[in-house]
Every structure is written in structure tokens, then in C-alpha cells.
Design a protein around this motif. Sequence first.
Motif, mmCIF file in Angstrom:
data_model
loop_
_atom_site.group_PDB
_atom_site.id
_atom_site.type_symbol
_atom_site.label_atom_id
_atom_site.label_comp_id
_atom_site.label_asym_id
_atom_site.label_seq_id
_atom_site.Cartn_x
_atom_site.Cartn_y
_atom_site.Cartn_z
ATOM 1 N N ASN A 25 -2.123 9.335 1.506
ATOM 2 C CA ASN A 25 -2.910 9.479 2.724
ATOM 3 C C ASN A 25 -2.404 10.464 3.565
ATOM 4 O OD1 ASN A 25 -5.125 7.794 2.008
ATOM 5 N ND2 ASN A 25 -4.168 6.065 2.942
ATOM 6 N N HIS B 248 0.979 -1.174 0.126
ATOM 7 C CA HIS B 248 0.261 -0.080 0.150
ATOM 8 C C HIS B 248 0.737 1.298 -0.041
ATOM 9 C CE1 HIS B 248 -3.940 -2.214 0.725
ATOM 10 N NE2 HIS B 248 -2.798 -3.068 1.539
ATOM 11 N N GLU C 13 1.666 3.588 -2.287
ATOM 12 C CA GLU C 13 1.399 4.993 -2.713
ATOM 13 C C GLU C 13 0.124 5.326 -1.842
ATOM 14 O OE1 GLU C 13 0.663 5.484 -6.917
ATOM 15 O OE2 GLU C 13 2.381 3.874 -7.455
ATOM 16 N N ASP C 14 -0.690 4.534 -1.368
ATOM 17 C CA ASP C 14 -1.795 4.844 -0.574
ATOM 18 C C ASP C 14 -1.249 5.589 0.627
ATOM 19 O OD1 ASP C 14 -3.720 3.775 -2.292
ATOM 20 O OD2 ASP C 14 -3.773 1.867 -1.124
#
Length: 876
Positions: free
Chosen positions: A390, A383, A385-386
Motif C-alpha cells: 500500500n 498485514h 505485505e499489505d
Amino acid sequence: MFYKPCARPFMKTLLLATVLLFARPGLALAQTPPDKFLGLQLGADKVLADYGQIRTYFDHLATETPRLKVVELGETTLKKKQFMAVITSERNMSRLDRYRRIVRQLRDARGVTPEAAAALAKEGKVIIGIQCNIHSTEIASSQMSMELAYKLVTGQTPFDAAKVLDDVIFLLIPSVNPDGQQMVTEWYRQYVNTPFEGGRMPWLYHHYSGHDNNRDFYMFNLAETRNIANMLYRDWIPQVYIDEHQMGSTGARFFIAPYAEPFMEEVHPLVWRAIQLMGTNMMYELDRAGMKGVVSADRYTAWMTGAGDDVNWPHNIVAFLTEGASARVATPIFIEPGELSTEFTRPRTNFINPWPGGWWRLRDLMDYELTFSLAAIRTAAEHKEDFLLNFYTMNKEAVDATGPNEPYAYVISADQHDYLTTLKMLDTMMIGGIEVQQAKESFLADQRRYPAGSFVVLMSQPYRPYVKALLGPQKYPEMHQYPGGPPVPPYDNAAWTLPMLMGVDLQLIKSPFDAKLEKLTAVPYPSVAPPAGTPAYLVLDDSENASYAVALGLLREHAQVVRALKPVRVGGRSLPTGSFIVTNDAAAQKAIPALSARWHVSALGLESIQGLETAPVKSPRIGVYQSYGGNMDEGWFRYLLDSWDIPFVTLHNEDIKGAKASGGLQSKVDVLVFASEDPTLIVNGGPEPGTPAARRFQPLPPEYTGGIGKEGVEAVKTFVESGGIVLTLAEACEFAFKELGVPARDAVQGVSRNDFWCPTSLLRIKVDTESPLGFGMPAETPAMFSGSVAIETFLPPSVEWERHVAARYADDDLLMSGWLIGGDRIARKGAVVDITHGKGHIVLVGIRAQYRNQSHGTHKFLLNALLYPQTGIVNR
């Protein structure tokens, strides 16, 4: 001869394959496992590596692989080198500065468009940190850290390590408390194969704080905490952070977040959702590996305590806790099924796969930790890039938050009761990454005029949730075991409001205002201005804590110091009762420049003290009682003294019991301090026989057993009658009631939680500022109530006793931050009481006046006890 023609091509092929293998990007050259390097089997029964060995292994590993780099974090309290390992791909290692700039841009968010942020998230690498072994007896993670590093750099992982490490920069801190890790390891080795194997030490495992080192992450008192803060908020800025701990032995095998109720509403929802994502993946991998007994959403709450996980939530970091069931340090334990807590014998939605009981070892702890640590690293990579995007989103929303219900700023006026403590608070805030501005001119906000030099904390900043959490009051949710039943205790504190703890006045401003502001890069401590000419006297304002440090320093240099018994007029200013007046003789003139510069205190000049009532003070010889077993409150009191450069001696049982034979305590000390502690521990060295506490009490080696005994109690009584000062803090006030005969009691002792309940909350107290213990204090102030005492005084039984209430709990409106039930039971009762007996004093401080060295606003009650004026010698 037949095989020779075939040998050369085969060897060439083998050589080429070997070269290609080690030339592949991401594959490590390292090859020494920790067991082989250290010559011991990590995780084996009764085997531990100490901090020196851990450091040596990581240094060696860094020479063998381009995937690992050792980074110095700073010095510890006892001057060890604290370090961190950075583990990532070789390509990333060469571009670390670039990736750190990327996360800094995503954190600051200003001027970064969503499109630019997406591009940065695609280019960047997610930074995940794991801190181990902050609590030194919770030692498994320090051992596991070496195996984790080795597996990552050699690719011995359940995933493609080369691929994962190309998306992840992993920060690994083998021990947040290196001093304690070394202490615990050495103590354990010393007592292996004795009855005390795996038992507790007689002293704290952090020089000052013991277990409380994991409550220092918003105050940053400790060297280690400041080192970690620099990594978290300045140098590396991770997006994911894990704090690995241990807990009791008879419940779940491991706790992994998500957390139990209540939770902090200031924290962004994406933090909580990401914690759920990470925790679920970690627990999934444990169950896949057949590792049973993992619980979530139980006991450990989503409420800030000042710990290494929870302070990071309002910093928009996906931070969370793990807790593993402890062995006896490195000694295995066997748990009968019937000894497990009942709630951990049956499956439920947050405890799906119970552990049946049996042997539990250090190796088990390490295996669980290895499994979920690797799962966390893999999840972060998947995850990548998330997490980065975020992080930007949360910070951007914090910067951009506006609207009718959104406050604009906190304003901290330059006009403060204790300006230097206000600056100390700003320093604490800035270590935690809060942006602070200073006004260059006076300005108007919410119809109040603030002077130039005032400070402004704009809510529009990346760490906005932290600003709200730290500076605003807390209202702990009322939670009861059942309707009408007793309250459910918080895991730790209900309140931590920093300005209240430090006695700083600030205002929340809801509407925008105009002001000429300049962002601070450092705290603007004032330059010292010596008085004009050579006045006959120097005056120090006792409303400032730092003035006490100067006065004590002058006394050590044999200067003559008195305290004013009435307010003092100096150069158009009125200084409060208790201010220090120093004869400006050669001793003072020699000492004052360095002391003033050290503490940023400017003395005022005064030509005459004729007609002014004063009383002399002397340089106090301070003794701090230290029981065996480790008392955190005692450690924090020593920290307070050391932080103000105040000399003291530590007294143990034998020093007090044997005082009569060596001329009495009065021949050694003038002030004797008992920090907050159960009086039975002080007198007997252990709990009352037959109590539940006695059944759980771990014995110490014979030389560390017992208390001061009745002989010691008599020595303390004689000390007071001879003119000594005994200072008792919070729970130790019971020692004064029970053993010293003080005519007072705790008004809430034995009262049920339904009728009175105040868990670590800030209450309003009223202060007699003309009392020697109240000198320099404001007339009203917040005070920390935590295991505290409400002192109910009685009419003394004889003229040998007298009492004066220096501070009392307010009549009404007691609660300022936290949770309070039944406040009427302590209203008007004593918070600080001065007992006169014989020629001496017993000072009862019922509040937590130096709570974890956070409550600077009430430090003066303690400092005044050290510099109690000799009121029998009044000068007029």
C-alpha cells in the motif's frame, strides 16, 4: 550412590535443552526487567523514572539482547541526547540497511514496477514507530516504553514475539521531549507529599514551545522535531506511526483513532482505511482485556494541525493518535461517577463500553498503553505485505497522477520580496521530504516568464499530498452545532498555508511546461559579495528579515547605523524606506564579514547620504516579561530572538514591581515585551475570582504566585512616559487598553461566534510601509489571526496621546486561508498600531506576528519595534 548414574544424563539433557533454548532464532538472552534494574516499581503511585534512568535502562537492555539496538537521533534544545530503540529479530537486525533500502525504493516508486514492488513487499519488513511523551506532563508512555521493550525482547507477549518481530522493525522513542521529561519528573519529586503534588510547573516544559512542540511538525523549528523528521522521511521511513498522548481526566479513559470530522481530502483513502484497521484491532484488544471507556471518532479531528500524527498522513504514512485520561502526573485520582462528562456515561456506537468512575492511576494508563501498543505491533506484522505494498501504491499514484484536473507544479519565482526567507521556506519544505527543483535558465509557464534561479515543485513526487496540503490555501468546512447555531471550533487551526505564513509568492501551474531543472540536494544560499572598494557607507535592504540580524549585530559592535526615512537609490536599485545605512568605519569593517556570512546578506556600497533623510537607531536592551505558569507565546518570542542572535533579558514579576527602587525599568531595558496573554494573568497572576477559569486554576508554590500588580503597572506607565517602548502582542493588547489607558479597544471582544468567528486563519492586511513599524513590509500581506485583536482606535483624550495605524485589516476579501464569519466587523480596523505617549511608544500588534515562529512574513513588525528609529533626531 544410587542416584549418581542417573544424574549425569539428566544434567547433560538439561544443559543441552538450555543451549538449544537460547540458540533458537529470535529468543532473547536478556533478562533484566526495568523494575529490578532501576530499583523502583514502574507505574506505582508517586513513582517516576526520569529521562536519565530511562536512557540508562535502554543502554543496558541493548547489552543483554540482540533484539534491541539504541540509535542516536540527535541533540535536544538543551543538549541532551535524544535516542530511539530499534527492536526486531536478530536476523533482521543484521540486515537493517537492506530493509531500509527496500522502503526507500517503495517510497520513491519511480522505476519500480508493480511486480517488483510485490517482490520487495514480500522480502521487506514493515517499519512501525511509536513516539511517546512529546508533552512532558503526559508522562505515562515514557514509563511504559521500558516495559514494552522488555516484553518484546523476552517474548512476554500475547503473541509469538519471535514470529512477529521477524516481520516487523519496531522503532520506539521513549520521549520526544527529553528535556521536559526530566523537568517534569524532577518537579514532581520535589513536591510529592505537599499541597502542590502533581501540580503544574511555573515554566514551560519545553524551553521554547511548551505544548506547542506538537505543532511544529511542518515548520521544524525545534531540534527535537528536526530529529524526528530525519527519522521519518530520510533514515527509517516507517509505514505506520503512533503518537501516544494524554488528555483530561473526566471523560473517556482513552481515545484511539479513527478521527472525527472534518478530514483532509488530500490524504489517500488507504491511509484512512488502515487507520481504521489499526484502531479497531487496538480497541478490540482493550475490550478483550476488560479495559473500559475507550472512544473513537470524537473531538480529535482528521484535520492537520502540525502534530506528530497528522503531518504524516499526507506523507502516505498510517499515522494516528492515542489520548489517555490523565492522573495527577503519578498521583492517583478518584473520580465520582457524577463527575464524568455526561456524554461518557452512556454507551454509543463510538463509545461502546463506558468506564463507571473510581480510582484512576498511572498504572492504569500504562496498562492500556501496553495492551494497545502490542496490538498495533501484532496488526502491523499480520498485514506486513499489505502495508508495504500500500505504501508503494500510494507513492506510485502520487508520482503518476496526471489529468485535466491535476495541477502540474508550483513555481516560486527568484524575484521575491524577501529572497532569504524564501530560501528558509525551501529548507523547511525539504526537511519534510518535498522535492524541489531549480531552473538553470528562464522559462515560460502559464504565460508568465520566470527568471533563471526560480524554484519548481513538481506535483509528480511521492509526497504530492503533502505538497498540496502545505502550499495551497485551506478552506475549513463550515460546521455548526445545529442549523443556524454557533460554529463548531476546529481542534486547533483552520489554516497553515506555509507560503502565506512566510510571505512568499508562488504560483500554481496547471499545464505542463518546459524548463531546464536541477533537483536540489541543499538550499542554495547565496555567496556573500562585499561591495567594491571601501565605500563611505554600507546599505542593508530592510525588506529582508536577515538584514535586521546584521544591523543588530553591527550595533552590538558599536557601529553607527541609521535608517533611511525615504527610499534609497543604490547602484541602480531602489531600496525601501527603513533600509539600514551603516557608516563604514573600523567597527563596521571588523564586524560585517562574519555577520554577512552568518546571515547570507550582501551589503551594498554608497558614497554619500547627503540630502537623504535618516534617523539613528541604537542597540536595544530588550526585556521579555515571563509570567509564572508558562506562556507559549512568550517562549516563541524568545525563540525568535535567539534564532536571530538577539540578546535579551527575562523579567519576572519582582523585576517589574521592584523597578522603581532600582532606577526604573528604563535603567534596565529600552524595549519591554508582553507576549500574548490574558491581562489578568499579567497583573494578578491568575484569572478573575469566581470565574470558571478560577475554579480550574492550579495554584503554584508561594514564590511563584501573583502578577506585576498595580505597582508594576505604574512602573510600566513611567517607562513609556520616559521614552521606553512597550510591545504588546495579540491578547496582551488588552493589557494596554485596560491598564495603560491606551485609547483603543478590541472591536470583536464579547461578540458572539455567530457574528464573528476566525479560528487560526490567514487574513489579508494592508500595510503603511512608510510607518516605522511597517518599514520593509510589502503593501499587502497575509497575517495570522489566532486569538487576535482587531484594534479600534479613538480620538485621543489629550495631546499626550497619539496613534498611527501601521497595518489594518483589508476592506474586503479578507480571508486568504481558513475560516471567517463576520469579516465586516474587523474590516479597516487596526492590525498593528503605533501609540505615542509621553516620550515613548506602546506598540499594539493585534495579529500573531510570530505565530509559533511560523509567520516569518510578519516578523518585521516585531523587528521594527526593536529597531524603532529615533525620529526626533532626523538627519538631512
